[in-house]
Design an enzyme around this catalytic site. Structure first.
Site, mmCIF file in Angstrom:
data_model
loop_
_atom_site.group_PDB
_atom_site.id
_atom_site.type_symbol
_atom_site.label_atom_id
_atom_site.label_comp_id
_atom_site.label_asym_id
_atom_site.label_seq_id
_atom_site.Cartn_x
_atom_site.Cartn_y
_atom_site.Cartn_z
ATOM 1 N N GLU A 185 -3.911 7.596 -4.198
ATOM 2 C CA GLU A 185 -4.382 6.702 -3.119
ATOM 3 C C GLU A 185 -4.660 7.429 -1.811
ATOM 4 O OE1 GLU A 185 -5.765 3.213 -3.635
ATOM 5 O OE2 GLU A 185 -3.946 3.505 -4.796
ATOM 6 N N THR A 190 -3.616 -1.267 -7.818
ATOM 7 C CA THR A 190 -4.426 -0.086 -8.134
ATOM 8 C C THR A 190 -3.573 1.180 -8.216
ATOM 9 O OG1 THR A 190 -6.362 1.173 -7.365
ATOM 10 C CG2 THR A 190 -4.855 0.421 -5.682
ATOM 11 N N GLU A 220 -5.778 3.746 -7.572
ATOM 12 C CA GLU A 220 -6.997 4.339 -7.011
ATOM 13 C C GLU A 220 -7.985 4.685 -8.114
ATOM 14 O OE1 GLU A 220 -9.702 4.649 -4.920
ATOM 15 O OE2 GLU A 220 -9.672 6.765 -5.451
ATOM 16 N N THR A 276 -8.947 0.132 -10.416
ATOM 17 C CA THR A 276 -8.180 -1.011 -9.894
ATOM 18 C C THR A 276 -8.253 -2.234 -10.813
ATOM 19 O OG1 THR A 276 -8.601 -0.265 -7.653
ATOM 20 C CG2 THR A 276 -7.889 -2.503 -7.853
ATOM 21 N N GLY A 289 -13.075 -2.141 -7.905
ATOM 22 C CA GLY A 289 -14.390 -1.545 -7.627
ATOM 23 C C GLY A 289 -14.483 -0.736 -6.355
ATOM 24 N N ARG A 319 0.842 -1.207 0.000
ATOM 25 C CA ARG A 319 0.000 0.000 0.000
ATOM 26 C C ARG A 319 0.877 1.257 0.000
ATOM 27 N NH1 ARG A 319 -5.180 1.225 -1.411
ATOM 28 N NH2 ARG A 319 -6.311 2.405 0.150
ATOM 29 N N SER A 324 -7.963 0.552 2.823
ATOM 30 C CA SER A 324 -8.381 0.039 1.528
ATOM 31 C C SER A 324 -9.579 -0.889 1.681
ATOM 32 C CB SER A 324 -7.221 -0.731 0.897
ATOM 33 O OG SER A 324 -7.634 -1.390 -0.281
ATOM 34 N N SER A 325 -10.238 -1.130 0.547
ATOM 35 C CA SER A 325 -11.286 -2.164 0.496
ATOM 36 C C SER A 325 -10.821 -3.379 -0.294
ATOM 37 C CB SER A 325 -12.538 -1.609 -0.182
ATOM 38 O OG SER A 325 -13.064 -0.543 0.551
HETATM 39 N N1 GLU Z 1 -8.347 2.708 -3.620
HETATM 40 C C1 GLU Z 1 -9.349 1.676 -3.505
HETATM 41 C C2 GLU Z 1 -9.091 0.801 -2.312
HETATM 42 O O1 GLU Z 1 -7.973 0.595 -1.967
HETATM 43 C C3 GLU Z 1 -9.366 0.806 -4.698
HETATM 44 C C4 GLU Z 1 -9.709 1.596 -5.883
HETATM 45 C C5 GLU Z 1 -10.759 1.018 -6.663
HETATM 46 O O2 GLU Z 1 -10.940 -0.193 -6.729
HETATM 47 O O3 GLU Z 1 -11.446 1.797 -7.279
HETATM 48 O O4 GLU Z 1 -10.013 0.322 -1.732
#
Ligand code: GLU
Length: 618
Positions: free
Chosen positions: A465, A444, A446, A426, A513, A124, A492-493
């Protein structure tokens, strides 16, 4: 000893065949001819996009056939899953430059067949040492405009992807970066055929790209997106890859590439009349970067062991809580998820993910003391499940719970927090090799196009990010774990996931996503495990992304009979901001050395699933 480089000279292009180019105009033709002389013919013919394939010898799935093919080539030539994942990711940095690349970060989850261990690499991005909690507040104390911060130096964190590739290849792989980056370098130099996805993403970003002359020069043609079928080359990126593979990633973190990144972030080159925030990144910030090996988070679901990414991602934690909640709902209602109607399945799924989002928003961030064990425990989920009503959706936002180890009481004690903003770009890839090693890797920059800033003469976009931090506390008076701080990694997700059964690898899955990543990964797992959908159909199924507010539904779900039943239960279904939710891929590891690789059929112009030896050829 490291293997020789020879196979890379044979490389991808030999396997792919070549077609003519569609560049127009005499200047373009002259440029084309010069490039042709220098680098050989373009890689204009991609392998076809096949959404699912079963066979043996190893498997790769991603959004892009050139990336999947690069992974398959490495597997065929004796490389393992980590080797193939790095080679494929490097190609994605060329062919999916708006989603991922060396200007960004990601999370690499690895199952080691030799040790039986799942480990992760946290690649990250990090905040500059000067960032404090109020970095994203204006002089008036109000949060800065989100979109303005995105397209600026302020949103750029120290990239973690080069360090991730080095860590993965050194710790898990058998080949070095010198070898693994060659296919990507070759594609960047020779070019690839622009497809609908690339053209559409460029067109959608064109206005932002025109703010930054270097970005316009690299990614636009006369200020517009290149046309489908034309050849896209990125000689600057080819040179950058070459520098990294021949000098190592120190060229990035302690050398000329890092210096170029810092210069551009601190003083972005903009078009006339465009003014953006400068960033604060220093050479020391870049030199201090480390990709970190971390233990995964895990939970047991239906007898399977589900491993995901821990802090600073909330992905593994929220997916685990979702699955635990679904088991708890079965227990409470006496009815198994596999037996209920489609509407009841999605109702339960929606309640579970909304609850998990309430908890991740309150408790998860790159801070000490995140109660990971508690959040992923069945006991916590059992307590949270007492709110569940099979006949009605809970009012949103659902309050967060108290993962404190004391689960006698039912009543939630937290506040109702709204869901924070998130990105939508991503990319994800999966690799499984013939020895049983598996990689699930999400990377990613972002947003689509990241910060919009391309490093001059280096051909890659920088991430945004740091906009994944909350700009201000989500709820006044409630401690927020996701505010900026020196060197901190934004929450993050991303949810790269590996599932084991009886200690053996069983599945790998992930998706892009933004915050919808968590719901998509959860839905694919439950679709395949509980609803008996073949993997490719579990990926294709209409998605419901319920994140503790209005629920995004794609592919006609809202207007279907099931959608109407959900509305009847009190769910507020809304269309997603883009046409689709996510662009997932997965691999099922079958018995006796066989694999089913799977990707999208319905979204993002499809994905690319490959195996080394497809069944029909056996
Ligand atoms: N920055 C997002 C995250 O880390 C991911 C970006 C995306 O999937 O649009 O959760």
């Amino acid at each position: 000893m490291r293997a020789s480089l020879r196979y890379l000279a044979l490389g991808l292009t030999g396997a792919l065949g070549v077609t003519g180019t569609a560049l127009g105009g005499s200047a373009a033709v002259a440029r084309e001819e010069r490039q042709h002389e220098r680098h050989g013919p373009p890689v204009a013919a991609e392998p076809p996009k096949v959404p699912t394939m079963t066979g043996s010898g190893g498997a790769v799935s991603s959004v892009d056939p050139l990336a999947s093919q690069a992974g398959i080539d490495v597997l065929e030539r004796g490389g393992n899953a980590a080797d193939a994942a790095v080679a494929a990711a490097a190609v994605l940095g060329v062919t999916e430059p708006y989603s991922a690349g060396i200007g960004g970060g990601g999370f690499f989850v690895h199952y080691d067949a030799g040790t039986g261990e799942v480990r992760t690499i946290d690649g990250r991005e990090t905040a500059p040492a000067t960032y404090t909690e109020d970095e994203f507040l204006g002089a008036d104390g109000e949060p800065l405009d989100f979109a303005t911060v995105v397209s600026s130096g302020k949103s750029v964190g120290v990239p973690g992807t080069p360090a991730t590739w080095e860590a993965a290849s050194e710790e898990f792989g058998t080949m070095d970066l010198d070898r693994l980056l060659r296919p990507a370098e070759r594609i960047a130099a020779r070019g690839f055929a622009v497809d609908e996805n690339f053209a559409e993403q460029t067109a959608q970003s064109a206005e932002r790209f025109r703010m930054f002359p270097e970005t316009a020069q690299v990614f636009l043609r006369d200020g517009e997106a290149p046309e489908v079928g034309t050849v896209f080359r990125n000689p600057d990126l080819a040179r950058t890859y070459r520098t990294i593979r021949t000098h190592g990633v120190d060229a990035f973190y302690e050398g000329s590439i890092g210096r170029a990144v810092v210069d551009e972030v601190r003083d972005p080159t903009t078009a006339e009349g465009v003014d953006v925030f400068a960033g604060e990144l220093t050479e020391d910030d870049v030199a201090a970067y480390e990709a970190v090996f971390r233990d995964p988070v895990s939970t047991e679901y239906r007898g399977l062991d589900v491993y995901g990414m821990g802090v600073p991602s909330s992905g593994g934690i929220a997916v685990a809580e979702t699955l635990n909640l679904l088991e708890a709902y079965d227990e409470r209602t006496g009815e198994d998820l596999s037996e209920v109607s489609e509407a009841q399945y999605l109702h339960r799924f929606s309640e579970a993910t909304a609850t998990a989002f309430a908890d991740r928003n309150r408790w998860v961030g790159d801070v000490a003391g995140v109660p990971v064990e508690e959040l992923t425990s069945q006991e916590f989920a059992d307590e949270r499940a007492c709110l569940f009503d099979p006949a009605a959706a809970l009012p949103r936002p659902i309050p967060f719970g108290e993962p404190d180890g004391d689960y006698a009481a039912c009543a939630p004690s937290g506040a109702r927090q709204p869901e924070a903003a998130g990105g939508v770009s991503t990319t994800h890839l999966n690799v499984a090799d013939r020895w049983g090693n598996v990689v699930s890797y999400t990377l990613t920059i972002e947003q689509t196009g990241g910060s919009g800033i391309t490093v001059p003469d280096h051909g890659f976009l920088l991430n945004n990010e740091l906009t994944d931090f909350n700009f201000a506390p989500v709820t006044e008076g409630v401690k927020d774990p996701n505010l900026p701080a020196p060197g901190k990694r934004p929450r993050s997700s991303m949810s790269p996931t590996i599932i084991l059964r009886d200690g053996e690898p069983w599945m790998s899955v992930g998706t892009p996503g933004g915050a919808t990543i968590i719901t998509t990964v959860g839905q694919i797992i439950t679709g395949h495990v509980d609803r008996d959908l073949p993997l490719v159909d579990a990926i294709a199924a209409p998605r419901l992304s319920s994140r503790n507010g209005p629920e995004e539904a794609d592919l006609g779900l809202a207007d279907s009979a099931v959608g109407r039943q959900l509305s009847g239960l009190g769910h507020e279904l809304v269309p997603p901001p883009r046409r689709w939710i996510g662009n997932a891929s997965a691999i099922r590891i079958l018995e006796q050395g066989r694999f089913t690789s799977a990707a999208e059929t319905e979204r993002g112009y499809g994905g690319s699933a490959m195996v080394v030896r497809p069944d029909r050829e056996r």
